[in-house]
Each structure stands twice: as structure tokens, then as C-alpha cells.
Design an enzyme around this catalytic site. Structure first.
Site, PDB file in Angstrom:
ATOM      1  N   TYR A 259       0.848  -1.194   0.000  1.00 13.79           N
ATOM      2  CA  TYR A 259       0.000   0.000   0.000  1.00 13.79           C
ATOM      3  C   TYR A 259       0.884   1.244   0.000  1.00 13.79           C
ATOM      4  CZ  TYR A 259      -3.912   3.086   1.027  1.00 13.79           C
ATOM      5  OH  TYR A 259      -4.867   4.062   0.946  1.00 13.79           O
ATOM      6  N   TYR A 261       0.757   5.007   0.986  1.00 13.43           N
ATOM      7  CA  TYR A 261      -0.027   6.013   1.714  1.00 13.43           C
ATOM      8  C   TYR A 261      -0.023   7.332   0.974  1.00 13.43           C
ATOM      9  CZ  TYR A 261      -0.393   2.859   5.681  1.00 13.43           C
ATOM     10  OH  TYR A 261      -0.700   1.794   6.479  1.00 13.43           O
ATOM     11  N   ASP A 264      -2.322   6.749  -1.856  1.00 12.82           N
ATOM     12  CA  ASP A 264      -3.620   6.353  -1.316  1.00 12.82           C
ATOM     13  C   ASP A 264      -4.253   5.235  -2.127  1.00 12.82           C
ATOM     14  OD1 ASP A 264      -5.676   6.394   0.505  1.00 12.82           O
ATOM     15  OD2 ASP A 264      -6.823   7.938  -0.545  1.00 12.82           O
ATOM     16  N   CYS A 335     -29.473   1.549  -6.214  1.00 13.65           N
ATOM     17  CA  CYS A 335     -30.415   1.399  -5.098  1.00 13.65           C
ATOM     18  C   CYS A 335     -30.747   2.743  -4.454  1.00 13.65           C
ATOM     19  CB  CYS A 335     -29.859   0.424  -4.055  1.00 13.65           C
ATOM     20  SG  CYS A 335     -28.186   0.811  -3.504  1.00 13.65           S
ATOM     21  N   HIS A 790     -25.250  -0.083   0.344  1.00 12.74           N
ATOM     22  CA  HIS A 790     -26.568  -0.418  -0.211  1.00 12.74           C
ATOM     23  C   HIS A 790     -27.642   0.389   0.508  1.00 12.74           C
ATOM     24  CE1 HIS A 790     -29.576  -2.760  -2.252  1.00 12.74           C
ATOM     25  NE2 HIS A 790     -30.070  -3.260  -1.130  1.00 12.74           N
TER      26      HIS A 790
END
Length: 830
Positions: A259, A261, A264, A335, A790
Site C-alpha cells: 500500500y 499512503y 492512497d 439502489c 446499499h
């Protein structure tokens, strides 16, 4: 007959577009009428072979009468039986679980393919005569060619639904980090053992990341539910700037989770073996002991349908069918739209405007109804309320057509509606998840623009807010009004009733106990209302009475109460590191609400008002006042953060061009000022920074005029806000006194003539009545932020709560009223 039938056909859909050459027919929904599934009904879909517009069987005759078209391609389809998913007697292996964060590619989530038998026939109106092959054979060659080409074009055409669907997506494509090639690694002698790792700050033994610069082992980010880590790896990056970290436990000979930072994002490190070897880690001998970030994300995606509380998954829900009980297909993160539109068409104003008048709307529909807002909203509303499409989805039967109904509906797919309301919008035009509250306001704004005459259903939500600011030194007051559609209710986390339980859970997590269950903060609704209604202290208020900065209090009250009240719980916020997060709270929202005590009373007897005087410039009195020279780069940085241009200019001006930090502090301290977005005006400055005199948008003018203001007033508001409609509406309600004293008029009349002819401004078109309400609907969100997760909605129908979860419409057993995001109340008649 001239007909074609396809036995092995996936999701092919048809619909719109005008022109014979290359028809692009829009979805299985009729352009004018039927929501999705119309071709699966008995009537099927009729596609005009000249304009390529699609119509349901009820409305094709109307189009024939209006347009004079005679030839239509009649399309019907029946669902084919699906192959079994298990190997019980079918010989097919069971479906594999997804191993890749992707859609539509090997190892990813499957894209469900529904298979159909399709039938095409040419039909001639008005007698609906089917054209046989013998009929076609005796036609002139030019006619025969045109019919054949038109049929072939319609059958082969892509549709709106195809354009909107996500056919393939790979969430694991990672880019090489720009830091990987030249990463500086410290020679500090640190060697990392092959196991037994702990966070060097809190002792946590999972979700551990090793910094590739100095070998520091720290825990990862804390997840929205309190699990994960304690953010120590992130905090270390913010302290040191060391950009890359590898997740311990994911290292194998094939690679590991890395990763960045600074960037990002998950990244690739082509020199990972070398970087790990620096700290004594041999990739060849390492084995995976923790789930990768991809595996964690896949697990979250598989659990979307298992959020038990909000979706009431723990109980057996009874499916409902009938009028006002129609489900909606999820078009891929739609949704939010489904939930908002289900609730809006429960409001009588929207049903009367778009559904009760549907025949008139269809008669007046333009030649291309796919681009007509009123037509598409009416079509959606009719589909939701009529009950014609509220039918259980059948299980694909055997060859004889036997089928067993499912507990969810086929549902209507609002593809054309979504394409129309999202057109040109940077967010709503995409398939990404969105904030339901932002979409609600976006749709209301579209309704405002398209209801310049006749009933405007958005007036059901519109109300006036009075803001009263009292200078604490002079005790003089200032009153402003603004229009609004939603109450935003703050969540004071420090007033949770289970504080001790929250603190204990936090203490256990800090001690490294990864088994502690998340605890949800319980906030009384009365506390949230008190935070909204109590006076707010303004510590940097410029008082025109004392000609200096002092403290003031600001009180917000209702100048009018709408017929329907929307309350947003402000669950989404930013942490100290500016990372968006969602507050996990339970609020005891009441079924009935009495806001009568919050009605504004206006200027009090004997109360003096603050004089309307602008703040002084930063120059000394003996210096000629000139237009300010502002640091454009600082203004641009603030604008890029989303703040209004004029507010950014004022921030830079009032902080004396001292840099982004001081300007940002000014912005944060003045965001609630009534004139926050008003133009910067310098006293004594003849040219100065005055409102622009550029031409204004006729469309924006018409929108504001439709709210009850004159063209002169609307023009002044737009010019004062750089032609931005939303800012102009806010400005006009906060400058009613200025508008009453206007001496400028359209048409070249003199000020005296203007004064004689002018009538008092009519004010905003708002409804008013008692402030007593009852809850009739709420929208709930599941997930870590508005950009993912959702939405479902619960609506009270005939004293029974109903859950609308996309295509599933069921009687609600335990409506989770304490976990909602948007609450909808209606006035109780006295």
C-alpha cells in the site's frame, strides 16, 4: 409469417432512437410507457419501424393515430429454463466462489445471464395485420429491402440498458508505485522474524503492516465497525512521510499486498523481493497467513445481502404484490435512486402530477419522448403505482412451461429515467454508488426547472428557515430567510446514553483484544433536535452596530412548516485525518413529531436591528480604496475544495493574503454566515469587487420567476452569484430586504417609474400549516460511506410497514427505525 426466433439468446434488449439507418433501440422498456418486462408480458413490445420508438400494447394505437405510422415490429419473449447450479442429476459442477475482485471475468463475480426465446413479427396498423412471408414476397423490391433492413437493424441494435450495464470490471489492476524504483531504505539493522509480529504501539497481532523504509511494524486502519486496526501505520506515515508498507501475512513467492499512503491506493512494487530482503525476509520461504485486502473486499461484497438488521434478514418476510407495491431492478449501484423514487411516489403531490395525468402527458409527449422529463417521470410513476408490474418472478420452468413463482418481483428497470436525470451530471451519470440525499435534492431541482407552470409537487417539501443573529455586545439583531427542503440533524456523539459501554469497548480494542464486539452509540432523538434548535455561538462575528468583531448567537427556526418534512441524520463526517467515515449510531426516531415550538416569531417587540453596513476594508483610511489584489492560487485552492468562489475571495481578502491555512480557517469559521456566498463588496470602492453584470441564463431566470419572484429580482440574484442557480435561490431568500428596495428595473424605466409601478414582492411559494407530523417512510444505508454499500427504504402503506429492497417488496416485521438515514414525515391534519 415474417418472424424470427432465437433459441440461445442472452440479455438482448430493444427500444428507442429516431432514424432508419442504424437504429439504436432502447431497452426492453417502452420509450413512452412500460417499465421493463413489457416484452415478457402478453402484449410484448411494438417498435415503430420508422422512428424506432417502442410502445406497450396499450399505447401503440395512440402512437399510430398521432404519428400516422403503420408498420411496427412486434417483439415478444419468454424466459428459458436455467441450467442447474449444482450437480444433482445435471452433471454440471456447482458455481465457484469468486476469488478475484472483478465482474464478468474468470475468477470474478458472475454476471447473471437470463436466457430467452424471442419472436419477431411485422404488424400493420390500424388492423394489427401480421405480414406473412407471402405478403412480403409480392411487395416491391424497395419496400421488401426497407422492411428487411429495418428488422435487422432493430434486432441487432444495442440499447440504453446495454450501455448502462457493467459487462466487465477488474478491481485488482494495480499500478506500479512511483516510489518503488528509488525507495530509500534505512540501514538500521532491523530484521523481521517470519512470524510472531505485533504492532509496536498497541500490541495488536492482526492487520499488521511493515513500513518498507525503516521496517516499523504497525497496525492498519480502523474499519467502520470498529474492527481492523488502530490507524498506527497511517499515523506513522503522516509523521515521517515514509510512503510504502507491506501487509505481513500476505507475503508469498508470488507477491504481497503493498500500500502507498502517499498515492492512497494498493500498488505494485517491482523491487519487492529486494525491499523485503533488506529486513531479512525471504519471499521464497514465506507462506500466506492472513487474508489479502482483495479477499477482505470480496467477503464484504458477498455479505451485501446479509446486513441483517436493516434488511430484516433474520425473519421470514411475506412478499407483497399489488398497486403501489412494485419493485425496481438494481441497475448497478442504483439502489439510492430506487429508494428515493419509491418514497417520492408515495407523496400525493407527485402521484397527482405525474400518474393521475398520465393520459394527458402521453398525448402531449414530444416526438422523442425518451428525452422528455415529464414523460419519463410519469412512466416510472405509473409503473410503480399501477400494480401492473407487481408480479412475482417465475422460476424458469421445464420445456412444458411449468414454473414456480419466486418471493421477489421481476421489477421495473428505470434505465431511461436514470439516463435522463443523470445526463451531464458527473456522478449520477455513472454506475457508482451515490448519496441518496444528494440525489433527492438533484431530482427536486429538476422538478423545479420542469414545473414552471402548473402544479409543482416539490412544493410539498419546500419551507422557509429564519436565522436570527444577535450581537452580544449591542444586543441588536439581524434576520434572514432562506428556502430549504431538508432538515439536517446533527449527531452529538458525546451525549450517547451508553457512554460507559462505548468506552469499555474502546479500551479493550486499545489493549489488543480483537474479539471485542462493536458497540453502537445510542443517541436520544431529543438531543439531536436540541443541537439543531439551541443558539449557536459565533465567536468571530463582525457587528455593524459596534463596527468591530465580537461574539453573537445564531438561532434557527421555521418560518413555515411544509406538508412533508424530510430529516437527514448527519451520519457521514470526516475524521481528524480528513478521511470520510460513517457514524455507527442508533437514534430513537419517533413516529410522531411536534415542531410547533420551533416556529419563528420574527422581530421581537422593542428589538433593534443591526444596521446594514459592510465590514471595513483592510487598508488605512488615508489610503485610496482600490479593488483588492488577491492571491489567485489561494483562491483556486479553496475553490477546488468545493467552496463558493465569492466566499473564497472574501476568505483571502479578510486574511490579508496570508496563505491557505488562515484562509481555510476563515472559511470554516464563516460557513454559517448568511452572506457567506454573497459577492465581496468594498465600502468606498467605486469600481471595486461588485457583482458581475454578465448576461444571465434564461433557464435559471424562468426557474426563479416560477417561484414567485419578479424577473428583476431573479436577474439581480443570478448576477450576484455568478449565474449559479442554487446559490441564487439561497441569495434571494437572504436578501429580501434588498429586493424590496431595488431601484433598478428591466426595460429602461427610470427609478421613479419603477418605484411607482412596483408591487410588493410576493415572496416564496411555500405552504404552511401546523407543525405536527407522523413518520411514513425512511431510507436506510448500509456500508462505510455514501460512495459504497446499499440502500433500502421502508414505507408505511395502510398502517403496515413495507420494505422495498430493490426487487423485493415484503411486509416488514421489525422496521429498523433507529438506523435510518433519511426520514420522511407528513403533516397530521388537526
Amino acid at each position: 409469417m415474417v418472424s424470427q426466433k432465437r433459441r440461445e439468446h442472452g440479455k438482448r434488449k430493444f427500444g428507442k432512437e429516431v432514424g432508419l439507418a442504424v437504429p439504436r433501440v432502447a431497452g426492453w422498456e417502452s420509450c413512452v410507457r412500460a417499465p421493463t418486462a413489457i416484452t415478457e408480458s402478453e402484449g410484448g413490445l411494438y417498435v415503430c419501424m420508422n422512428s424506432f420508438l417502442g410502445f406497450g400494447s396499450q399505447y401503440v394505437g395512440r402512437h399510430h393515430a398521432r404519428a400516422g405510422q403503420r408498420a411496427y415490429l412486434h417483439i415478444t419473449r419468454t424466459r428459458k429454463a436455467k441450467e442447474e447450479d449444482n450437480n444433482s442429476g445435471s452433471g454440471h459442477p456447482p458455481k465457484k466462489k469468486p476469488t478475484r475482485l472483478a465482474i464478468g471475468i474468470e475468477g470474478g463475480f458472475d454476471v447473471e445471464q437470463e436466457h430467452y426465446e424471442e419472436d419477431y413479427k411485422v404488424v400493420i396498423f390500424p388492423d394489427r395485420q401480421e405480414v406473412t412471408s407471402e405478403d412480403l414476397g409480392v411487395m416491391p423490391d424497395v419496400v421488401k429491402e426497407r422492411v428487411s433492413l429495418s428488422m435487422a437493424g432493430i434486432i441487432a441494435a444495442d440499447s440504453v440498458s446495454h450501455a448502462l450495464q457493467v459487462q466487465q470490471w477488474d478491481g485488482e489492476v494495480r499500478q506500479e508505485s512511483r516510489f518503488a524504483a528509488d525507495l530509500k531504505q534505512l540501514d538500521n539493522g532491523i530484521k523481521i522474524p517470519p512470524s510472531g509480529w505485533r504492532c509496536e504501539v498497541c500490541g495488536l497481532q492482526e492487520n499488521l503492516w511493515m513500513n518498507l523504509t525503516d521496517g516499523k511494524v504497525l497496525c492498519g486502519r480502523r474499519y467502520f465497525d470498529g474492527s481492523g486496526g488502530n490507524n498506527h501505520a497511517l499515523l506513522y506515515f503522516q509523521e515521517t512521510g515514509y510512503p510504502l508498507a507491506v501487509k505481513l501475512g500476505t507475503i508469498t513467492p508470488d507477491g504481497a499486498d503493498v500500500y502507498s499512503y502517499d498515492e492512497d491506493d494498493m500498488v505494485l512494487d517491482s523491487k519487492l523481493p529486494e525491499h523485503l530482503s533488506h529486513f531479512g525476509i525471504d519471499m521464497i520461504t514465506m507462506e500466506k497467513t492472513e487474508r489479502t485486502m482483495t479477499e477482505l473486499e470480496i467477503a464484504v461484497n458477498q455479505r451485501v445481502g446479509e446486513w441483517e438488521v436493516i434488511q430484516e434478514s433474520g425473519t421470514t418476510l411475506r412478499p407483497l404484490f399489488g398497486e403501489g407495491l412494485t419493485g425496481m431492478k438494481n441497475l448497478g449501484n442504483s439502489c439510492y435512486l430506487n429508494s428515493v423514487m419509491q418514497v417520492l411516489f408515495t407523496v400525493p403531490d407527485f402521484a397527482r402530477k405525474y400518474v393521475s395525468n398520465i393520459d394527458k402527458i402521453m398525448d402531449e409527449a414530444p416526438s422523442d419522448p425518451t428525452q422528455d422529463f415529464k414523460t419519463q417521470v410519469a412512466k416510472l410513476g405509473y409503473g410503480l403505482l399501477s400494480g401492473e408490474y407487481s408480479k412475482p418472478a417465475p422460476d424458469p420452468g421445464d420445456e412444458n412451461g411449468a414454473a414456480e413463482a419466486k418471493d421477489y418481483q421481476i421489477g421495473i428497470a428505470p434505465r431511461m429515467f436514470k439516463a435522463l436525470v443523470g445526463r451531464g451530471h458527473p456522478e449520477f451519470s455513472t454506475n457508482r454508488q451515490q448519496d441518496a440525499q444528494e440525489f433527492l435534492l438533484h431530482f427536486i431541482n429538476m422538478v423545479e426547472r420542469n414545473c414552471r407552470s402548473g402544479p409543482n409537487p416539490s412544493e410539498a417539501f419546500r419551507f422557509l428557515v429564519e436565522e436570527r443573529i444577535v450581537c452580544q455586545q449591542s444586543q441588536k439583531a439581524k434576520y434572514t430567510q432562506r428556502v430549504d427542503y431538508i432538515i439536517q440533524l446533527p449527531v452529538p456523539m458525546d451525549q450517547a446514553v451508553n457512554t460507559e459501554e462505548l468506552q469499555e469497548a474502546e479500551r479493550q480494542r486499545e489493549n489488543g483484544d480483537s474479539t471485542v464486539m462493536p458497540v453502537r452509540a445510542q443517541i436520544p432523538f431529543a438531543v439531536c433536535m436540541a443541537a439543531l434548535s439551541e443558539p449557536e455561538l459565533l465567536t468571530d462575528f463582525w457587528s455593524s452596530a459596534v463596527q468591530a468583531k465580537t461574539t453573537a448567537t445564531k438561532t434557527t427556526r421555521f418560518s413555515s412548516f411544509p406538508d412533508h418534512l424530510v430529516i437527514q441524520i448527519k451520519k457521514f463526517t470526516f475524521g481528524l485525518d480528513w478521511v470520510p467515515k460513517k457514524l455507527d449510531v442508533s437514534i430513537d426516531v419517533p413516529d410522531t413529531l411536534d415542531l410547533s415550538a420551533l416556529r419563528a416569531s420574527g422581530q421581537q417587540p422593542g428589538e433593534e436591528l443591526l444596521p446594514e453596513v459592510a465590514p471595513p476594508p483592510l487598508m488605512t483610511p488615508d489610503v485610496e480604496v482600490k479593488a483588492p489584489v488577491l492571491d489567485d492560487s489561494t483562491v483556486s485552492q479553496l475553490c477546488d475544495m468545493g467552496f463558493p468562489l465569492e466566499a473564497c475571495r472574501k476568505a483571502v481578502y479578510y486574511t490579508g493574503n496570508t496563505g491557505i491555512d488562515s484562509a481555510m480557517n476563515w472559511v470554516m469559521g464563516h460557513m454559517d454566515d448568511p452572506d457567506f456566498s454573497a459577492p465581496l463588496v468594498l465600502p468606498g470602492c467605486s469600481g471595486g469587487t461588485t457583482p458581475t453584470t454578465e448576461s444571465v441564463s434564461e433557464e435559471h431566470l424562468a426557474t426563479i420567476v416560477s417561484m414567485g419572484f419578479s424577473r428583476e429580482q431573479a436577474t439581480k440574484a443570478l448576477r450576484a452569484t455568478s449565474n449559479t442557480l442554487e446559490r441564487a435561490v439561497d441569495w434571494i431568500f437572504s436578501h429580501l430586504d434588498d429586493l424590496e428596495s431595488m431601484e433598478v428595473s428591466e426595460g429602461g424605466r427610470s427609478a421613479a417609474e419603477s418605484e411607482a409601478a412596483r408591487e410588493p414582492p410576493p415572496g416564496p411559494c411555500v405552504r404552511d400549516g401546523p407543525g405536527k407530523y407522523e413518520l411514513f417512510a425512511f431510507i436506510s444505508h448500509m456500508g462505510t460511506s455514501t460512495m459504497c454499500g446499499h440502500y433500502v427504504c421502508h414505507i408505511k402503506k395502510d398502517q403496515q410497514w413495507v420494505i422495498f429492497n430493490d426487487q423485493k417488496v415484503c411486509a416488514s416485521e421489525k422496521p429498523p427505525k433507529d438506523l435510518g438515514y433519511l426520514y420522511f414525515y407528513r403533516r397530521v391534519a388537526e
